[in-house]
Design an enzyme around this catalytic site. Structure first.
Site, mmCIF file in Angstrom:
data_model
loop_
_atom_site.group_PDB
_atom_site.id
_atom_site.type_symbol
_atom_site.label_atom_id
_atom_site.label_comp_id
_atom_site.label_asym_id
_atom_site.label_seq_id
_atom_site.Cartn_x
_atom_site.Cartn_y
_atom_site.Cartn_z
ATOM 1 N N GLU A 174 4.607 55.307 -102.237
ATOM 2 C CA GLU A 174 5.554 54.497 -101.437
ATOM 3 C C GLU A 174 5.362 54.791 -99.953
ATOM 4 O O GLU A 174 5.199 55.951 -99.563
ATOM 5 C CB GLU A 174 6.993 54.828 -101.841
ATOM 6 N N THR A 176 -4.049 35.030 -101.791
ATOM 7 C CA THR A 176 -4.320 35.760 -103.025
ATOM 8 C C THR A 176 -5.782 36.195 -102.943
ATOM 9 O O THR A 176 -6.568 35.646 -102.158
ATOM 10 C CB THR A 176 -4.083 34.890 -104.272
ATOM 11 N N LYS A 231 -8.915 34.217 -106.275
ATOM 12 C CA LYS A 231 -9.394 32.837 -106.455
ATOM 13 C C LYS A 231 -10.785 32.729 -105.830
ATOM 14 O O LYS A 231 -11.708 33.359 -106.313
ATOM 15 C CB LYS A 231 -8.379 31.862 -105.860
ATOM 16 N N TYR A 234 1.859 57.633 -107.169
ATOM 17 C CA TYR A 234 2.926 56.989 -106.392
ATOM 18 C C TYR A 234 2.630 57.142 -104.911
ATOM 19 O O TYR A 234 2.308 58.229 -104.448
ATOM 20 C CB TYR A 234 4.294 57.604 -106.713
ATOM 21 N N ASP A 254 -0.922 29.588 -95.919
ATOM 22 C CA ASP A 254 -1.145 30.153 -97.254
ATOM 23 C C ASP A 254 -2.520 29.652 -97.705
ATOM 24 O O ASP A 254 -2.656 28.527 -98.194
ATOM 25 C CB ASP A 254 -0.028 29.684 -98.194
ATOM 26 N N ARG A 262 -6.745 40.446 -109.201
ATOM 27 C CA ARG A 262 -5.584 39.550 -109.266
ATOM 28 C C ARG A 262 -4.479 40.117 -108.392
ATOM 29 O O ARG A 262 -3.649 40.897 -108.848
ATOM 30 C CB ARG A 262 -5.139 39.465 -110.725
HETATM 31 C C1 LIG Z 1 -1.159 28.294 -102.534
HETATM 32 C C2 LIG Z 1 -0.663 29.383 -103.437
HETATM 33 N N1 LIG Z 1 0.229 30.255 -102.962
HETATM 34 C C3 LIG Z 1 0.723 31.246 -103.721
HETATM 35 C C4 LIG Z 1 0.322 31.393 -105.028
HETATM 36 C C5 LIG Z 1 0.966 32.461 -105.866
HETATM 37 O O1 LIG Z 1 0.114 33.425 -106.307
HETATM 38 P P1 LIG Z 1 0.441 34.338 -107.555
HETATM 39 O O2 LIG Z 1 0.159 33.544 -108.772
HETATM 40 O O3 LIG Z 1 -0.484 35.515 -107.367
HETATM 41 O O4 LIG Z 1 1.881 34.750 -107.462
HETATM 42 C C6 LIG Z 1 -0.622 30.527 -105.563
HETATM 43 C C7 LIG Z 1 -1.066 30.671 -106.955
HETATM 44 O O5 LIG Z 1 -1.513 29.807 -107.605
HETATM 45 C C8 LIG Z 1 -1.120 29.472 -104.746
HETATM 46 O O6 LIG Z 1 -1.984 28.588 -105.212
#
Ligand SMILES: Cc1ncc(COP(=O)(O)O)c(C=O)c1O
Length: 417
Positions: A55, A225, A228, A53, A199, A234
């Site tokens: 936190e 993320t 990918k 843990y 994003d 993950r």
């Molecule tokens: C552009 C985008 N943002 C956020 C996410 C969310 O990711 P997660 O599946 O890890 O929650 C994804 C996942 O496919 C994504 O393609």
């Protein structure tokens, strides 16, 4: 890998994991949000770090015994900042969706206006869809692609921003085959005094190889993320300008998460070190070369693609002209060992559950070492299957092509339970 105890103590789960290892080894993963991470990343995930843990943040924990955890998390932070030229990194988000929600919590108030891309034209659920918390807590207005080009039109977005005056503009997508011009989005944000969130979850690897514009210095906050095109575990991270650092950290912990998954944080640190190597740039370039070759092959074979092609790692095949739904097409391919996903097509009549397109891409195939020659073979057989659905001879041909390529380009070669 040490799987002996698992096999002995839980043969049922061990057997299913073995089946999944075999599925990944013997099939072609073309879902553009999936990849094969390195064995080093896998090893970091399966460690005793999961027992701890922690936190809080390095040097500011609520539990004792974090002297090594602190060093691991600090390494992950330092590597992430260097890799992305970021002023601040939070490496604790468990996944992309909670990371986006934490960003909204940090920088917006419920009811604030935000611009994000429509789900059915490429955006993500967390970019304001009504079924997602983002769409319920905040007042999202959604931009999309032009009907004629099936691409984003920055003039339309500027007009919308001037009319709506959002507090934030969310860029990035989950099913858009072209690039995001962050410099141009910055200009629009400056005109209306909005925060720019990039994003980059899907094309993050391409940002590192300059096959896609880099988000900094234009974005205020970046979420990605790590599983990918980055080829990591993950998970997800948030990168920010210094002025937003405190608010973001607070929104992750204690705002939306408890104890961080330090095994995943260690695995992220490993993947950042891998992505900093020159070989990674070569890998990411090849992802794009492969995607362009695949798209060209599809077009030569008479298939229609959203926006007529791709500039990144993914593309969308229109199934309606073939008399198919996306489900029929993707399921026929999966029967032969090619994994894709069904997806909406801009302005088409399909629904999110029964859409008329297939989304597919090249990150995982490129991780196996495949190049343009293999993309031509794969493009031709996919087109043949989609044009001759339910033809057993062609399904057999698909299975033969998949078997041959998997043998030639092995993944997790020695791995077995
Ligand atoms: C552009 C985008 N943002 C956020 C996410 C969310 O990711 P997660 O599946 O890890 O929650 C994804 C996942 O496919 C994504 O393609």
């Amino acid at each position: 890998m040490i799987y002996q105890s698992l096999k002995k103590q839980d043969p049922e789960i061990a057997e299913l994991i073995q089946k999944e290892i075999d599925r990944q080894k013997n099939g072609l993963v073309m879902i553009p949000s999936e990849n094969h991470c390195s064995v080093a990343v896998l090893e970091a995930m399966g460690t005793v770090l999961s027992n701890k843990y922690a936190e809080g943040y390095p040097q500011k924990r609520y539990y004792t015994g974090n002297q090594y955890i602190d060093q691991i998390e600090q390494l992950a932070i330092d590597r992430a900042k260097k890799l992305f030229s970021a002023e601040h990194a939070n490496v604790q988000p468990n996944a992309g969706s909670p990371a986006n929600l934490a960003i909204y919590l940090a920088l917006l108030k419920p009811g604030d206006k935000v611009m994000g891309m429509k789900l059915d034209q490429g955006g993500h659920l967390t970019h304001g869809h009504p079924v997602n918390l983002s769409g319920q807590l905040y007042n999202f207005v959604q931009y999309g692609v032009r009907k004629d080009t099936e691409q984003i039109d920055l003039d339309e977005i500027r007009e919308m921003a001037k009319k709506e005056k959002p507090k934030m503009i969310v860029t990035g997508a989950t099913a858009y085959p072209r690039i995001f011009d962050f410099k141009a989005f910055r200009k629009i944000c400056d005109e209306v005094d909005a925060i720019l969130l990039a994003d980059i979850s899907h094309f993050v690897g391409l940002c590192l190889s300059d096959d896609h514009p880099k988000p900094f210095p234009f974005a205020d906050v970046v979420m990605t993320t790590t599983h990918k095109t980055l080829r990591g575990p993950r998970s997800a991270i948030i990168l920010t300008k210094k002025e937003y650092a405190k608010a973001i950290d607070k929104a992750i912990f204690p705002g939306t998460q408890g104890g961080p998954l330090e095994n995943m944080i260690a695995a992220k640190a490993v993947c950042f070190a891998e992505a900093a190597k020159p070989e990674f740039k070569t890998y990411a370039h090849q992802i794009v070369l492969n995607a362009k070759t695949l798209a060209e092959t599809f077009i030569q074979e008479g298939l229609e693609l959203v926006s007529g092609g791709t500039d990144n790692h993914l593309m969308l095949i229109k199934c309606a002209p073939l008399g198919l739904t996306g489900r029929q097409g993707s399921e026929a391919l999966a029967q032969g060992g090619i994994y894709t996903n069904r997806n909406t097509i801009p302005y088409d009549t399909g629904t999110a559950f029964e859409p008329t397109g297939i989304r597919l891409g090249t990150p995982a195939l490129t991780s196996r070492g495949m190049k343009e020659g293999q993309m031509k073979i794969i493009g031709k057989i996919i087109a043949k299957v989609l044009k001759n659905i339910n033809n057993d001879n062609i399904l057999k041909e698909l299975k033969d092509v998949v078997a041959q390529l998997c043998q030639e380009f092995p993944v997790y070669k020695e791995m077995t339970i």
